[in-house]
Design a protein around this motif. Structure first.
Motif, PDB file in Angstrom:
ATOM      1  N   GLN A 419     129.692 -14.841 -18.059  1.00  8.27           N
ATOM      2  CA  GLN A 419     130.990 -14.343 -18.514  1.00  8.27           C
ATOM      3  C   GLN A 419     130.833 -13.271 -19.582  1.00  8.27           C
ATOM      4  O   GLN A 419     131.612 -12.297 -19.622  1.00  8.27           O
ATOM      5  N   ARG A 420     129.835 -13.395 -20.429  1.00  8.41           N
ATOM      6  CA  ARG A 420     129.597 -12.372 -21.446  1.00  8.41           C
ATOM      7  C   ARG A 420     129.161 -11.062 -20.804  1.00  8.41           C
ATOM      8  O   ARG A 420     129.515  -9.978 -21.293  1.00  8.41           O
ATOM      9  N   THR A 421     128.416 -11.145 -19.711  1.00  9.50           N
ATOM     10  CA  THR A 421     127.974  -9.905 -19.063  1.00  9.50           C
ATOM     11  C   THR A 421     129.138  -9.128 -18.463  1.00  9.50           C
ATOM     12  O   THR A 421     129.071  -7.898 -18.334  1.00  9.50           O
ATOM     13  N   GLN A 422     130.219  -9.817 -18.076  1.00  8.72           N
ATOM     14  CA  GLN A 422     131.359  -9.158 -17.443  1.00  8.72           C
ATOM     15  C   GLN A 422     132.468  -8.827 -18.435  1.00  8.72           C
ATOM     16  O   GLN A 422     133.341  -8.002 -18.122  1.00  8.72           O
ATOM     17  N   ASN A 423     132.446  -9.446 -19.566  1.00  8.87           N
ATOM     18  CA  ASN A 423     133.563  -9.272 -20.504  1.00  8.87           C
ATOM     19  C   ASN A 423     133.058  -9.044 -21.925  1.00  8.87           C
ATOM     20  O   ASN A 423     133.666  -9.500 -22.902  1.00  8.87           O
ATOM     21  N   ALA A 424     131.936  -8.391 -22.050  1.00 11.87           N
ATOM     22  CA  ALA A 424     131.365  -8.170 -23.378  1.00 11.87           C
ATOM     23  C   ALA A 424     132.179  -7.143 -24.157  1.00 11.87           C
ATOM     24  O   ALA A 424     132.776  -6.225 -23.578  1.00 11.87           O
ATOM     25  N   LYS A 425     132.179  -7.296 -25.469  1.00 14.69           N
ATOM     26  CA  LYS A 425     132.851  -6.390 -26.372  1.00 14.69           C
ATOM     27  C   LYS A 425     131.804  -5.640 -27.188  1.00 14.69           C
ATOM     28  O   LYS A 425     130.661  -6.092 -27.321  1.00 14.69           O
ATOM     29  N   PRO A 426     132.163  -4.510 -27.765  1.00  9.06           N
ATOM     30  CA  PRO A 426     131.168  -3.757 -28.555  1.00  9.06           C
ATOM     31  C   PRO A 426     130.556  -4.591 -29.667  1.00  9.06           C
ATOM     32  O   PRO A 426     129.357  -4.460 -29.961  1.00  9.06           O
ATOM     33  N   GLU A 427     131.367  -5.424 -30.291  1.00  9.99           N
ATOM     34  CA  GLU A 427     130.803  -6.224 -31.392  1.00  9.99           C
ATOM     35  C   GLU A 427     129.851  -7.321 -30.908  1.00  9.99           C
ATOM     36  O   GLU A 427     129.153  -7.935 -31.716  1.00  9.99           O
ATOM     37  N   ASP A 428     129.826  -7.599 -29.572  1.00 13.59           N
ATOM     38  CA  ASP A 428     128.887  -8.606 -29.051  1.00 13.59           C
ATOM     39  C   ASP A 428     127.472  -8.065 -28.933  1.00 13.59           C
ATOM     40  O   ASP A 428     126.522  -8.836 -28.767  1.00 13.59           O
ATOM     41  N   VAL A 429     127.329  -6.731 -29.005  1.00 12.52           N
ATOM     42  CA  VAL A 429     125.993  -6.145 -28.871  1.00 12.52           C
ATOM     43  C   VAL A 429     125.330  -6.130 -30.232  1.00 12.52           C
ATOM     44  O   VAL A 429     125.907  -5.625 -31.209  1.00 12.52           O
ATOM     45  N   PRO A 430     124.125  -6.685 -30.387  1.00 12.60           N
ATOM     46  CA  PRO A 430     123.448  -6.710 -31.693  1.00 12.60           C
ATOM     47  C   PRO A 430     123.206  -5.296 -32.202  1.00 12.60           C
ATOM     48  O   PRO A 430     123.065  -4.330 -31.447  1.00 12.60           O
ATOM     49  N   ALA A 431     123.139  -5.183 -33.526  1.00 15.21           N
ATOM     50  CA  ALA A 431     122.918  -3.886 -34.155  1.00 15.21           C
ATOM     51  C   ALA A 431     121.589  -3.282 -33.732  1.00 15.21           C
ATOM     52  O   ALA A 431     121.468  -2.059 -33.573  1.00 15.21           O
ATOM     53  N   GLU A 432     120.570  -4.105 -33.556  1.00 17.68           N
ATOM     54  CA  GLU A 432     119.275  -3.590 -33.155  1.00 17.68           C
ATOM     55  C   GLU A 432     119.360  -2.926 -31.787  1.00 17.68           C
ATOM     56  O   GLU A 432     118.721  -1.899 -31.519  1.00 17.68           O
ATOM     57  N   THR A 433     120.173  -3.515 -30.904  1.00 16.73           N
ATOM     58  CA  THR A 433     120.311  -2.936 -29.575  1.00 16.73           C
ATOM     59  C   THR A 433     121.030  -1.601 -29.632  1.00 16.73           C
ATOM     60  O   THR A 433     120.674  -0.641 -28.928  1.00 16.73           O
ATOM     61  N   TRP A 434     122.067  -1.527 -30.461  1.00 15.65           N
ATOM     62  CA  TRP A 434     122.774  -0.242 -30.621  1.00 15.65           C
ATOM     63  C   TRP A 434     121.803   0.824 -31.117  1.00 15.65           C
ATOM     64  O   TRP A 434     121.823   1.974 -30.654  1.00 15.65           O
ATOM     65  N   LYS A 435     120.977   0.492 -32.086  1.00 17.75           N
ATOM     66  CA  LYS A 435     120.026   1.486 -32.605  1.00 17.75           C
ATOM     67  C   LYS A 435     119.043   1.926 -31.532  1.00 17.75           C
ATOM     68  O   LYS A 435     118.687   3.108 -31.433  1.00 17.75           O
ATOM     69  N   ALA A 436     118.602   0.957 -30.700  1.00 17.40           N
ATOM     70  CA  ALA A 436     117.645   1.335 -29.661  1.00 17.40           C
ATOM     71  C   ALA A 436     118.285   2.207 -28.593  1.00 17.40           C
ATOM     72  O   ALA A 436     117.602   2.994 -27.923  1.00 17.40           O
ATOM     73  N   MET A 437     119.633   2.112 -28.414  1.00 18.89           N
ATOM     74  CA  MET A 437     120.318   2.907 -27.402  1.00 18.89           C
ATOM     75  C   MET A 437     120.622   4.312 -27.880  1.00 18.89           C
ATOM     76  O   MET A 437     120.988   5.192 -27.063  1.00 18.89           O
ATOM     77  N   GLN A 438     120.529   4.575 -29.178  1.00 21.08           N
ATOM     78  CA  GLN A 438     120.825   5.903 -29.686  1.00 21.08           C
ATOM     79  C   GLN A 438     119.730   6.884 -29.282  1.00 21.08           C
ATOM     80  O   GLN A 438     118.539   6.551 -29.296  1.00 21.08           O
ATOM     81  N   PRO A 439     120.107   8.119 -28.920  1.00 20.63           N
ATOM     82  CA  PRO A 439     119.108   9.106 -28.514  1.00 20.63           C
ATOM     83  C   PRO A 439     118.219   9.525 -29.708  1.00 20.63           C
ATOM     84  O   PRO A 439     118.598   9.398 -30.868  1.00 20.63           O
TER      85      PRO A 439
END
Length: 439
Positions: A419-439
């Motif tokens: 259910q999290r994979t289909q209805n995830a929110k931006p705040e559900d993504v860890p900060a480390e993951t956001w940093k790794a996704m940045q170009p």
């Protein structure tokens, strides 16, 4: 045939043959060849170790024992397969799971055992018969010099039963072939008589041995109202009551008894309601009149009264009552793919193989499985999901008998992950993951 009578009135003796002694194996082989050339056939040699060329000199023929063993093995196979065919297909035909009355693969183990039995007995008894065993009297053991046959001497025996045997000429021949010593061998001519009690015992045993087969043959053709006779009682007769029988032990006369009040089977207590039922006993159940933000909405495909009857107001647990670990969610994925994915689909969208096949058939009786990503399911407490897996929902069967309690909670955890994979929110993504996704 020569006979000998001693000077001391001993029992009459019979000449068995002449025993020649040799000091070297080469002398023995040469002597055997010479004796064979003279036409003697009833001869035998004794050596402390194998001597090369001795078998050829004695003209020993290959034994027929392997052929006898082969014939016995084939006979055993025919007897075993024929007996099973007669028993299972003719005398007492019995169909097992729709299989043929006589299926060869199922009969191979018994046939194999009978082949080994027949072949083994033939090899053992055939060896004794071909070697003339057992021999209770061996004349060569009467010779004191023959004891060295196991150490450093070689012996040749020419039997008196040979057609060309003559005590004088044979002795002269053995002397000319380098025999170091030639000795006459005698045995008692009087026949050996067994004690009378041994004969009576053997006859009695033979008569007794016939009785069991006769008793078995009679039992096959005679009907009786008596229970069968048991050699070994084992567990056939026990002090027990069978179901639906009368008992004189209890006042009501019934053998069937109800469990003692307040008792549970060993290992079946399951007193932890949070773990085993998904219910929080310390929390108050939600009030039906008050709006509940976490309560699931009824499925539009199900009448409201049915939904209300199938989902009573219960204080479900809201957190999984087990430590959440990575191996647990992987276990949940495995169990979900086995039990849930056929209907709900690998991603939980209600499009499993069974559901798609039912939609193709269009039989009108199929109730489509609920998507696990609908808001009604996502808002259900984890205890209610656990309850649905354990006891079933509508046409979904219960899985408590197939899936253990820890595995059911692992499936609930995996459903939450889906259910999290289909209805995830931006705040559900860890900060480390956001940093790794940045170009």
């Amino acid at each position: 045939m020569a006979e000998h009578v001693s000077d001391h009135s001993e029992p009459e003796t019979k000449l068995v043959g002449l025993l020649a002694e040799f000091r070297a194996p080469e002398d023995l082989v040469a002597a055997v060849e010479q004796v064979r050339e003279e036409g003697y056939r009833r001869i035998d040699a004794f050596t402390p170790f194998p001597v090369h060329g001795l078998d050829e000199a004695l003209a020993i023929r290959p034994t027929v024992l392997p052929w006898a063993v082969l014939a016995a093995g084939v006979t055993g196979a025919v007897v075993a397969l024929g007996g099973q065919w007669w028993t299972n297909a003719i005398d007492y035909p019995f169909v097992v799971s729709g299989k043929p009355l006589f299926s060869l693969p199922a009969k191979i183990p018994v046939a194999f055992e009978v082949i080994i039995l027949f072949a083994g007995f033939t090899a053992f008894l055939g060896m004794l018969a071909l070697n003339g065993l057992p021999r209770f009297v061996q004349p060569v053991f009467r010779s004191q010099r023959f004891r060295r046959a196991t150490a450093d001497r070689f012996f040749l025996l020419v039997e008196a039963a040979d057609a060309r045997f003559s005590i004088e000429k044979t002795r002269q021949l053995l002397t000319t072939v380098s025999a170091a010593q030639v000795e006459e061998l005698y045995v008692d001519a009087a026949p050996i008589r067994l004690p009378s009690w041994i004969g009576c015992t053997l006859v009695t045993l033979a008569i007794l041995a016939v009785l069991p087969p006769l008793w078995i043959a009679r039992a096959r053709v005679v009907r009786s109202d008596q229970p069968r006779w048991h050699t070994f009682i084992d567990m056939d007769y026990q002090p027990k009551f069978k179901p639906q029988t009368v008992s004189t032990l209890f006042a009501d006369g019934r053998a069937d008894r109800l469990p003692v009040a307040g008792t549970v089977a060993r290992g079946q207590l399951r007193d932890d309601m949070r773990l085993n039922r998904g219910i929080d006993p310390d929390a108050a159940p939600p009030q039906p009149d008050a709006p509940q933000p976490d309560a699931p909405q009824p499925d539009a495909a199900v009448p409201a009264e049915v939904a209300a009857a199938s989902e009573p107001e219960v204080a479900w647990v809201t957190e999984i009552p087990m430590p959440v670990t990575d191996p647990m969610i992987r276990r949940g994925q495995q169990q979900y793919n086995i039990y849930c994915a056929p209907c709900h689909g690998l991603a939980g969208g209600g499009d499993g193989l069974i559901a798609r096949r039912a939609q193709e058939l269009q039989q009108g009786t199929w109730l489509p499985p609920t998507s696990l990503h609908t808001e009604a399911v996502r808002l259900q407490p984890v205890g209610q999901l656990f309850h649905a897996i354990s006891n079933g929902v509508r046409k979904m069967p219960p899985y408590a008998a197939q899936i253990s309690v820890p595995d059911r909670w692992a499936i609930v955890l995996y459903i939450r992950a889906l259910q999290r994979t289909q209805n995830a929110k931006p705040e559900d993504v860890p900060a480390e993951t956001w940093k790794a996704m940045q170009p």
